[in-house]
Write a protein that holds these residues in place. Structure first.
Motif, PDB file in Angstrom:
ATOM      1  N   VAL A   4       0.835  -1.203   0.000  1.00  0.00           N
ATOM      2  CA  VAL A   4       0.000   0.000   0.000  1.00  0.00           C
ATOM      3  C   VAL A   4       0.870   1.254   0.000  1.00  0.00           C
ATOM      4  CG1 VAL A   4      -1.696   1.311   1.324  1.00  0.00           C
ATOM      5  CG2 VAL A   4      -1.934  -1.161   1.118  1.00  0.00           C
ATOM      6  N   VAL A   5       1.895   1.250   0.850  1.00  0.00           N
ATOM      7  CA  VAL A   5       2.807   2.403   0.914  1.00  0.00           C
ATOM      8  C   VAL A   5       3.542   2.565  -0.407  1.00  0.00           C
ATOM      9  CG1 VAL A   5       4.862   3.320   2.059  1.00  0.00           C
ATOM     10  CG2 VAL A   5       3.051   2.264   3.412  1.00  0.00           C
ATOM     11  N   ARG A   6       3.987   1.456  -0.969  1.00  0.00           N
ATOM     12  CA  ARG A   6       4.706   1.517  -2.242  1.00  0.00           C
ATOM     13  C   ARG A   6       3.805   2.031  -3.360  1.00  0.00           C
ATOM     14  NH1 ARG A   6       8.427  -3.206  -4.950  1.00  0.00           N
ATOM     15  NH2 ARG A   6       8.916  -2.011  -6.807  1.00  0.00           N
ATOM     16  N   ALA A   7       2.548   1.603  -3.386  1.00  0.00           N
ATOM     17  CA  ALA A   7       1.612   2.067  -4.414  1.00  0.00           C
ATOM     18  C   ALA A   7       1.348   3.564  -4.276  1.00  0.00           C
ATOM     19  CB  ALA A   7       0.308   1.281  -4.328  1.00  0.00           C
ATOM     20  N   ARG A   8       1.196   4.031  -3.052  1.00  0.00           N
ATOM     21  CA  ARG A   8       0.962   5.464  -2.840  1.00  0.00           C
ATOM     22  C   ARG A   8       2.187   6.281  -3.233  1.00  0.00           C
ATOM     23  NH1 ARG A   8      -2.515   6.015   2.739  1.00  0.00           N
ATOM     24  NH2 ARG A   8      -4.342   4.924   1.961  1.00  0.00           N
ATOM     25  N   LEU A   9       3.366   5.790  -2.904  1.00  0.00           N
ATOM     26  CA  LEU A   9       4.587   6.483  -3.269  1.00  0.00           C
ATOM     27  C   LEU A   9       4.749   6.531  -4.791  1.00  0.00           C
ATOM     28  CD1 LEU A   9       7.114   7.878  -2.275  1.00  0.00           C
ATOM     29  CD2 LEU A   9       8.238   5.656  -2.163  1.00  0.00           C
ATOM     30  N   ARG A  10       4.439   5.423  -5.453  1.00  0.00           N
ATOM     31  CA  ARG A  10       4.525   5.386  -6.913  1.00  0.00           C
ATOM     32  C   ARG A  10       3.543   6.378  -7.535  1.00  0.00           C
ATOM     33  NH1 ARG A  10       3.614  -0.174  -8.636  1.00  0.00           N
ATOM     34  NH2 ARG A  10       5.760  -0.469  -8.005  1.00  0.00           N
ATOM     35  N   ALA A  11       2.327   6.459  -6.997  1.00  0.00           N
ATOM     36  CA  ALA A  11       1.338   7.407  -7.512  1.00  0.00           C
ATOM     37  C   ALA A  11       1.813   8.845  -7.324  1.00  0.00           C
ATOM     38  CB  ALA A  11      -0.005   7.194  -6.827  1.00  0.00           C
ATOM     39  N   LEU A  12       2.442   9.098  -6.188  1.00  0.00           N
ATOM     40  CA  LEU A  12       2.958  10.437  -5.922  1.00  0.00           C
ATOM     41  C   LEU A  12       4.072  10.805  -6.893  1.00  0.00           C
ATOM     42  CD1 LEU A  12       2.926  12.917  -4.062  1.00  0.00           C
ATOM     43  CD2 LEU A  12       4.613  11.751  -2.655  1.00  0.00           C
ATOM     44  N   VAL A  13       4.994   9.884  -7.131  1.00  0.00           N
ATOM     45  CA  VAL A  13       6.099  10.138  -8.049  1.00  0.00           C
ATOM     46  C   VAL A  13       5.587  10.313  -9.473  1.00  0.00           C
ATOM     47  CG1 VAL A  13       8.169   9.121  -9.078  1.00  0.00           C
ATOM     48  CG2 VAL A  13       7.821   9.028  -6.606  1.00  0.00           C
ATOM     49  N   CYS A  14       4.652   9.491  -9.890  1.00  0.00           N
ATOM     50  CA  CYS A  14       4.093   9.620 -11.244  1.00  0.00           C
ATOM     51  C   CYS A  14       3.360  10.946 -11.400  1.00  0.00           C
ATOM     52  CB  CYS A  14       3.160   8.450 -11.544  1.00  0.00           C
ATOM     53  SG  CYS A  14       4.027   6.886 -11.771  1.00  0.00           S
ATOM     54  N   GLY A  15       2.686  11.378 -10.358  1.00  0.00           N
ATOM     55  CA  GLY A  15       1.996  12.668 -10.405  1.00  0.00           C
ATOM     56  C   GLY A  15       2.973  13.821 -10.545  1.00  0.00           C
ATOM     57  N   MET A  16       4.120  13.712  -9.882  1.00  0.00           N
ATOM     58  CA  MET A  16       5.138  14.757  -9.984  1.00  0.00           C
ATOM     59  C   MET A  16       5.739  14.785 -11.384  1.00  0.00           C
ATOM     60  SD  MET A  16       6.926  14.252  -6.277  1.00  0.00           S
ATOM     61  CE  MET A  16       8.112  15.564  -6.394  1.00  0.00           C
ATOM     62  N   ARG A  17       5.928  13.628 -11.973  1.00  0.00           N
ATOM     63  CA  ARG A  17       6.450  13.584 -13.344  1.00  0.00           C
ATOM     64  C   ARG A  17       5.469  14.210 -14.323  1.00  0.00           C
ATOM     65  NH1 ARG A  17       8.681   7.450 -13.196  1.00  0.00           N
ATOM     66  NH2 ARG A  17      10.580   7.866 -12.004  1.00  0.00           N
ATOM     67  N   ALA A  18       4.195  13.927 -14.144  1.00  0.00           N
ATOM     68  CA  ALA A  18       3.173  14.509 -15.018  1.00  0.00           C
ATOM     69  C   ALA A  18       3.140  16.024 -14.863  1.00  0.00           C
ATOM     70  CB  ALA A  18       1.804  13.907 -14.706  1.00  0.00           C
ATOM     71  N   ALA A  19       3.316  16.513 -13.657  1.00  0.00           N
ATOM     72  CA  ALA A  19       3.326  17.954 -13.424  1.00  0.00           C
ATOM     73  C   ALA A  19       4.516  18.598 -14.123  1.00  0.00           C
ATOM     74  CB  ALA A  19       3.354  18.244 -11.929  1.00  0.00           C
ATOM     75  N   ARG A  20       5.651  17.943 -14.132  1.00  0.00           N
ATOM     76  CA  ARG A  20       6.829  18.491 -14.809  1.00  0.00           C
ATOM     77  C   ARG A  20       6.626  18.545 -16.312  1.00  0.00           C
ATOM     78  NH1 ARG A  20      11.302  14.938 -13.127  1.00  0.00           N
ATOM     79  NH2 ARG A  20      10.208  14.302 -11.276  1.00  0.00           N
ATOM     80  N   ARG A  21       5.932  17.578 -16.880  1.00  0.00           N
ATOM     81  CA  ARG A  21       5.699  17.584 -18.322  1.00  0.00           C
ATOM     82  C   ARG A  21       4.787  18.728 -18.727  1.00  0.00           C
ATOM     83  NH1 ARG A  21       3.249  12.262 -19.250  1.00  0.00           N
ATOM     84  NH2 ARG A  21       3.762  11.716 -17.145  1.00  0.00           N
ATOM     85  N   ASP A  22       3.866  19.136 -17.862  1.00  0.00           N
ATOM     86  CA  ASP A  22       2.940  20.209 -18.169  1.00  0.00           C
ATOM     87  C   ASP A  22       3.485  21.589 -17.825  1.00  0.00           C
ATOM     88  OD1 ASP A  22       0.839  19.092 -19.408  1.00  0.00           O
ATOM     89  OD2 ASP A  22      -0.471  18.970 -17.665  1.00  0.00           O
ATOM     90  N   ALA A  23       4.600  21.660 -17.150  1.00  0.00           N
ATOM     91  CA  ALA A  23       5.103  22.937 -16.646  1.00  0.00           C
ATOM     92  C   ALA A  23       5.361  23.934 -17.778  1.00  0.00           C
ATOM     93  CB  ALA A  23       6.376  22.717 -15.838  1.00  0.00           C
ATOM     94  N   GLY A  24       5.812  23.497 -18.925  1.00  0.00           N
ATOM     95  CA  GLY A  24       6.114  24.415 -20.024  1.00  0.00           C
ATOM     96  C   GLY A  24       4.886  24.976 -20.704  1.00  0.00           C
ATOM     97  N   MET A  25       3.779  24.286 -20.603  1.00  0.00           N
ATOM     98  CA  MET A  25       2.575  24.755 -21.285  1.00  0.00           C
ATOM     99  C   MET A  25       2.065  26.057 -20.685  1.00  0.00           C
ATOM    100  SD  MET A  25       0.476  21.322 -22.203  1.00  0.00           S
ATOM    101  CE  MET A  25      -0.766  22.315 -22.961  1.00  0.00           C
TER     102      MET A  25
END
Length: 69
Positions: A4-25
């Motif tokens: 459960v902790v690993r899944a939440r951490l993975r979701a958090l990291v993936c969310g941060m990556r998605a935010a970085r991809r949108d930062a330039g827009m």
């Protein structure tokens, strides 16, 4: 519990990556908005400084200054 902790951490990291991809827009949208605003300001400046509009604006100001209160 570990999974459960690993899944939440993975979701958090993936969310941060998605935010970085949108930062330039956001920056590009602001740039397009600024260019459009400047173009609109230039058009308004040209219209207001034209002879006919300038004379009409001067007439309006003269009427306002000469008005009785």
């Amino acid at each position: 519990m570990y999974q459960v902790v690993r899944a939440r951490l993975r979701a958090l990291v993936c969310g941060m990556r998605a935010a970085r991809r949108d930062a330039g827009m956001v920056t590009s949208e602001y740039a397009v908005g600024i260019v459009a605003a400047v173009a609109f300001a230039v058009v308004l400046y040209k219209v207001v400084t034209s002879g006919a509009v300038g004379a009409e604006l001067q007439g309006i100001v003269q009427e306002a200054l000469n008005a009785r209160m």
